[in-house]
Every structure is written in structure tokens, then in C-alpha cells.
Design a protein around this motif. Structure first.
Motif, PDB file in Angstrom:
ATOM      1  N   ARG A  18      67.189  50.892  -7.944  1.00 51.03           N
ATOM      2  CA  ARG A  18      68.349  51.773  -8.131  1.00 51.03           C
ATOM      3  C   ARG A  18      68.987  51.553  -9.490  1.00 51.03           C
ATOM      4  O   ARG A  18      69.502  52.478 -10.095  1.00 51.03           O
ATOM      5  CB  ARG A  18      69.403  51.481  -7.048  1.00 51.03           C
ATOM      6  CG  ARG A  18      69.264  52.351  -5.799  1.00 51.03           C
ATOM      7  CD  ARG A  18      70.561  52.403  -5.018  1.00 51.03           C
ATOM      8  NE  ARG A  18      71.062  51.094  -4.624  1.00 51.03           N
ATOM      9  CZ  ARG A  18      70.728  50.487  -3.487  1.00 51.03           C
ATOM     10  NH1 ARG A  18      69.900  51.069  -2.635  1.00 51.03           N
ATOM     11  NH2 ARG A  18      71.228  49.301  -3.194  1.00 51.03           N
ATOM     12  N   MET A  19      68.971  50.305  -9.942  1.00 53.19           N
ATOM     13  CA  MET A  19      69.685  49.950 -11.169  1.00 53.19           C
ATOM     14  C   MET A  19      68.797  49.935 -12.409  1.00 53.19           C
ATOM     15  O   MET A  19      69.317  49.994 -13.527  1.00 53.19           O
ATOM     16  CB  MET A  19      70.305  48.549 -11.025  1.00 53.19           C
ATOM     17  CG  MET A  19      71.226  48.390  -9.854  1.00 53.19           C
ATOM     18  SD  MET A  19      72.847  49.084 -10.178  1.00 53.19           S
ATOM     19  CE  MET A  19      73.569  47.773 -11.151  1.00 53.19           C
ATOM     20  N   ALA A  20      67.501  49.800 -12.224  1.00 54.56           N
ATOM     21  CA  ALA A  20      66.605  49.661 -13.385  1.00 54.56           C
ATOM     22  C   ALA A  20      66.599  50.961 -14.189  1.00 54.56           C
ATOM     23  O   ALA A  20      66.279  52.023 -13.659  1.00 54.56           O
ATOM     24  CB  ALA A  20      65.204  49.302 -12.920  1.00 54.56           C
ATOM     25  N   SER A  21      66.966  50.856 -15.460  1.00 51.25           N
ATOM     26  CA  SER A  21      67.020  52.070 -16.270  1.00 51.25           C
ATOM     27  C   SER A  21      65.656  52.359 -16.877  1.00 51.25           C
ATOM     28  O   SER A  21      64.770  51.503 -16.901  1.00 51.25           O
ATOM     29  CB  SER A  21      68.086  51.921 -17.359  1.00 51.25           C
ATOM     30  OG  SER A  21      67.902  50.693 -18.022  1.00 51.25           O
ATOM     31  N   ILE A  61      57.802  52.681  -4.868  1.00 50.81           N
ATOM     32  CA  ILE A  61      57.332  52.038  -6.093  1.00 50.81           C
ATOM     33  C   ILE A  61      56.676  53.073  -7.008  1.00 50.81           C
ATOM     34  O   ILE A  61      56.922  53.112  -8.208  1.00 50.81           O
ATOM     35  CB  ILE A  61      56.319  50.915  -5.757  1.00 50.81           C
ATOM     36  CG1 ILE A  61      57.065  49.678  -5.266  1.00 50.81           C
ATOM     37  CG2 ILE A  61      55.469  50.554  -6.938  1.00 50.81           C
ATOM     38  CD1 ILE A  61      57.670  48.825  -6.364  1.00 50.81           C
ATOM     39  N   GLN A  62      55.874  53.938  -6.391  1.00 50.08           N
ATOM     40  CA  GLN A  62      55.193  54.936  -7.211  1.00 50.08           C
ATOM     41  C   GLN A  62      56.197  55.844  -7.904  1.00 50.08           C
ATOM     42  O   GLN A  62      56.039  56.174  -9.075  1.00 50.08           O
ATOM     43  CB  GLN A  62      54.196  55.733  -6.362  1.00 50.08           C
ATOM     44  CG  GLN A  62      52.840  55.062  -6.380  1.00 50.08           C
ATOM     45  CD  GLN A  62      51.904  55.596  -5.326  1.00 50.08           C
ATOM     46  OE1 GLN A  62      52.342  56.238  -4.367  1.00 50.08           O
ATOM     47  NE2 GLN A  62      50.625  55.323  -5.476  1.00 50.08           N
ATOM     48  N   ALA A  63      57.235  56.231  -7.183  1.00 48.08           N
ATOM     49  CA  ALA A  63      58.265  57.074  -7.786  1.00 48.08           C
ATOM     50  C   ALA A  63      58.948  56.320  -8.929  1.00 48.08           C
ATOM     51  O   ALA A  63      59.211  56.890  -9.990  1.00 48.08           O
ATOM     52  CB  ALA A  63      59.282  57.479  -6.727  1.00 48.08           C
ATOM     53  N   VAL A 117      59.907  53.075 -14.924  1.00 51.04           N
ATOM     54  CA  VAL A 117      59.844  51.653 -15.273  1.00 51.04           C
ATOM     55  C   VAL A 117      58.406  51.152 -15.177  1.00 51.04           C
ATOM     56  O   VAL A 117      57.584  51.715 -14.458  1.00 51.04           O
ATOM     57  CB  VAL A 117      60.739  50.787 -14.338  1.00 51.04           C
ATOM     58  CG1 VAL A 117      62.188  51.247 -14.394  1.00 51.04           C
ATOM     59  CG2 VAL A 117      60.233  50.807 -12.917  1.00 51.04           C
ATOM     60  N   LYS A 118      58.140  50.102 -15.925  1.00 49.51           N
ATOM     61  CA  LYS A 118      56.825  49.494 -15.869  1.00 49.51           C
ATOM     62  C   LYS A 118      56.889  48.382 -14.820  1.00 49.51           C
ATOM     63  O   LYS A 118      57.822  47.591 -14.814  1.00 49.51           O
ATOM     64  CB  LYS A 118      56.515  48.901 -17.262  1.00 49.51           C
ATOM     65  CG  LYS A 118      55.147  48.318 -17.413  1.00 49.51           C
ATOM     66  CD  LYS A 118      54.128  49.344 -17.906  1.00 49.51           C
ATOM     67  CE  LYS A 118      52.719  48.748 -17.923  1.00 49.51           C
ATOM     68  NZ  LYS A 118      52.092  48.685 -16.585  1.00 49.51           N
ATOM     69  N   ASP A 154      47.709  51.199  -7.799  1.00 52.15           N
ATOM     70  CA  ASP A 154      47.286  51.661  -9.116  1.00 52.15           C
ATOM     71  C   ASP A 154      48.518  51.807 -10.012  1.00 52.15           C
ATOM     72  O   ASP A 154      49.565  52.270  -9.564  1.00 52.15           O
ATOM     73  CB  ASP A 154      46.583  53.021  -8.994  1.00 52.15           C
ATOM     74  CG  ASP A 154      45.296  52.887  -8.175  1.00 52.15           C
ATOM     75  OD1 ASP A 154      44.745  51.770  -8.136  1.00 52.15           O
ATOM     76  OD2 ASP A 154      44.879  53.891  -7.571  1.00 52.15           O
ATOM     77  N   GLY A 155      48.364  51.399 -11.251  1.00 52.17           N
ATOM     78  CA  GLY A 155      49.476  51.528 -12.195  1.00 52.17           C
ATOM     79  C   GLY A 155      50.325  50.280 -12.325  1.00 52.17           C
ATOM     80  O   GLY A 155      51.126  50.154 -13.246  1.00 52.17           O
ATOM     81  N   VAL A 156      50.149  49.347 -11.388  1.00 50.92           N
ATOM     82  CA  VAL A 156      50.872  48.072 -11.461  1.00 50.92           C
ATOM     83  C   VAL A 156      50.014  47.075 -12.237  1.00 50.92           C
ATOM     84  O   VAL A 156      48.815  46.973 -11.984  1.00 50.92           O
ATOM     85  CB  VAL A 156      51.170  47.516 -10.043  1.00 50.92           C
ATOM     86  CG1 VAL A 156      51.762  46.113 -10.120  1.00 50.92           C
ATOM     87  CG2 VAL A 156      52.116  48.456  -9.295  1.00 50.92           C
TER      88      VAL A 156
END
Lengths: 99, 111, 131
Positions: free
Chosen positions: A20-23, A48-50, A55-56, A75-77
Motif C-alpha cells: 500500500r505504501m511502496a511508491s 504481488i503481480q499487480a 515496484v521491483k 515470474d518477474g520476481v
């Protein structure tokens, strides 16, 4: 900014609070029981996918292996080792641990 | 914790004489640990010691005595898988003595 | 293991004990402590079962490898439970599914119960011990 989460998303809301907070442009590193958040097939997968649009997401390999989850990372992590953990901390100007 | 040297190899034991690092174990060290327990190792003793090491390797715990006797009965026969036989080999308790000689940690739940 | 505790109390009361496991391994000490208590409880010859719900289902995940963690991998010990006559392992289906796990992912044979069945199983116990 680097966000670190060490709690299972199925047990605590730390990861949700973090996301929620991660920009945009920040990094999220999942360690310890937090690594379950980066695994396939669970009900947290969609969230997480959303989040990965903005964010990375990184996950600590040794903690994944310990829990028998190394073969089901989303995938993507990106999987990092302890050296990668140090690099992430060094690369970011500051760091928040969502305990 | 105390350090002991056997056949040119140094290793650590805890205050009760249990080997601290499982990986240090070898037959010379087993001989030393047996001596400390005043047990003279025969082929029958080795059979139990090796069985315990295999059990630990597979399950990561030292078995309870009841489980040990049952498992030994299954593998080596009923004439060996009983309390009498095991206590004859290890008079102060197969659990404590045989585990110690096998280099295993102090058994879980051992009072 | 205990040499002295190998007692067989004739005619003792046998109660139903259920150990309820709700925590993932390694992140906290609960899973390991719970398992040790279960192994010790086997000496008292009670009717022991284990329930795995919520993150507790992760305790039974196959393929755990703690080499680079410097912690003991205690997952093989669940396979020793059978030798301790602890054969009733219940896993809640909903907890497994929420985590993307199936019965094939688990390292021991278990009985999968749905939530209502698990609740009923818990209701019928004399004693519940939580970890």
C-alpha cells in the motif's frame, strides 16, 4: 527506497501494508517467512503481480530453499543471495523493514 | 566447551561429554566416547551405533528407546530388538550411551 | 529419547490430544518446538494427532534445504512420526489451496480434511495444544 518484509502474507498484513505504501520505482525484498508472498499458486499471487507494475520485487534465495519453495517463484520476481541483499541495501538511499 | 584430541584430531564435547559437531565423528572418536562410558565396543555394539547414525541421517533425531527397539527388531530381528539385549550392551541406557558413542546430540526429551 | 520414561501404565486413562500447527517453519521457533513436544508426548501413550492449518501446512512442504541458512532442516523428522505411532496427521484443504499447495507437495502421508471436517475433529478432542 527499499522495503523489507519478513512475515508470511497469510499470517500478517505486513506485506499488504508495505505494498500500500511502496511508491513507484521502489524495491520490495521478501525474506524469511516473507518469501511465501513471492510463490506461485497461492491466493496472494494476484496482489504481488499487480504490485509489480510499479515496484521491483526481490526474494532471498536461501530462505526460499529452506522452505522448499525455490522451484515456484512467481515470474518477474528476482531471486537474490546474501550478497545481493547487501547490494540492495547499499543501492537504496533508505530502507523500511515491515516487521 | 572442552576440547579433546584423539589420534591427532581435535574435537569439542559438551559438559556432559556429547560430541558437539556431528560431522567430527569417526571410529576413533567413537572409541574414545565408548571408553568414557566404560563400554568396550564389540561388533554387536557397532551394529547399534551404526543403526543410530543411519536413523539420525534419515530423520534428523535420535529415536526414543521404544522406537529404537522396535526399529532394531524390524531390521536385525527380535533377538536384538528388545530392552534386555540393548541394556546388556549399554548398561546405563541404550538411549544415552549408544547415542553418545554414535556422536549424536543429546536426545530430545531426555530428562 | 529417554531410557527411564519407557513406562507402560496398565489401565491408564487415554485422552485424545491434538497438536495444532499454524506456523511456517524457520521464521519462528513454533514449528520445531511443536514437533519436539509431539515426539515427547509419544512416550505417554495417548491418542495423539496433529493438525496442520494456516501457515502450518508449510511445515510439510517437500524439498526443504536449509544448507545456506545455517539452521537445522527438521522436515525429515515428520517422517519419523510413524515410528512413534503418531499416524493421524490432518491437513486443512482450504489452507493448502490458499497457498497453492496440493497433497503431492507434502513429504508425509496425511488425511486432508475440509474446514468443517477439521473443526469437527478439533471439537472432539479432550486436549488441544497450539503452536
Amino acid at each position: 527506497m527499499l522495503h523489507i518484509v519478513n512475515k508470511s502474507p497469510y499470517e500478517r498484513n505486513s506485506l499488504e501494508s508495505c505494498l500500500r505504501m511502496a511508491s513507484k520505482g521502489s524495491a520490495v525484498l521478501l525474506i524469511e517467512d516473507g518469501v511465501y508472498g513471492a510463490t506461485k499458486g497461492g491466493s496472494f499471487e494476484g496482489k504481488i503481480q499487480a504490485a509489480m507494475a510499479d515496484v521491483k520485487v526481490y526474494v532471498l534465495g536461501p530462505d526460499l530453499s529452506a522452505r522448499g519453495m525455490a522451484d515456484r517463484v512467481l515470474d518477474g520476481v528476482s531471486v537474490v543471495d546474501y550478497g545481493g541483499f547487501v547490494d540492495l541495501v547499499a543501492e537504496h538511499s533508505n530502507c523500511q523493514s515491515w516487521l | 566447551m572442552p576440547m579433546v584430541e584423539v589420534a591427532g584430531k581435535e574435537f569439542e564435547v559438551d559438559e556432559e561429554g556429547y560430541l558437539v559437531n556431528l560431522a567430527d565423528w569417526d571410529e576413533n572418536i567413537a572409541g574414545y566416547l565408548a571408553q568414557e562410558e566404560k563400554v568396550e565396543l564389540t561388533e554387536n555394539h557397532w551394529e547399534v551405533v551404526n543403526f543410530l547414525r543411519e536413523y539420525y541421517g534419515e530423520y534428523q533425531i535420535a529415536p526414543a528407546i521404544r522406537v529404537l527397539t522396535k526399529a532394531i527388531a524390524k531390521k536385525l530381528g527380535a533377538d536384538k530388538g528388545n530392552n534386555k539385549y540393548l541394556y546388556e550392551l549399554f548398561p546405563y541406557g541404550p538411549a544415552k550411551q549408544a547415542c553418545k558413542i554414535a556422536g549424536l546430540p543429546k536426545p530430545t526429551g531426555c530428562i | 529419547m529417554n531410557d527411564e520414561m519407557d513406562m507402560e501404565e496398565e489401565g491408564g486413562v487415554v485422552k485424545q490430544f491434538m497438536f495444532v500447527n499454524r506456523k511456517a517453519p524457520y521464521g519462528t521457533i513454533y514449528a520445531l518446538e511443536g514437533l519436539e513436544v509431539v515426539l515427547i508426548s509419544a512416550a505417554f501413550e495417548q491418542d495423539v494427532s496433529m493438525a496442520f492449518i494456516d501457515d502450518g501446512v508449510y511445515e510439510l512442504k517437500k524439498g526443504q534445504d536449509t544448507k545456506s541458512l545455517g539452521q537445522k532442516n527438521f522436515s525429515p523428522t515428520y517422517r519419523a512420526l510413524e515410528g512413534y505411532d503418531i499416524e493421524k496427521l490432518y491437513v486443512e484443504r482450504e489452507s493448502m489451496e490458499a497457498r497453492g499447495l496440493t497433497e503431492e507437495d507434502l513429504l508425509v502421508d496425511v488425511v486432508v480434511l475440509d474446514r468443517a471436517e477439521m473443526a469437527a475433529k478439533m471439537d472432539e478432542q479432550d486436549v488441544l495444544i497450539s503452536f
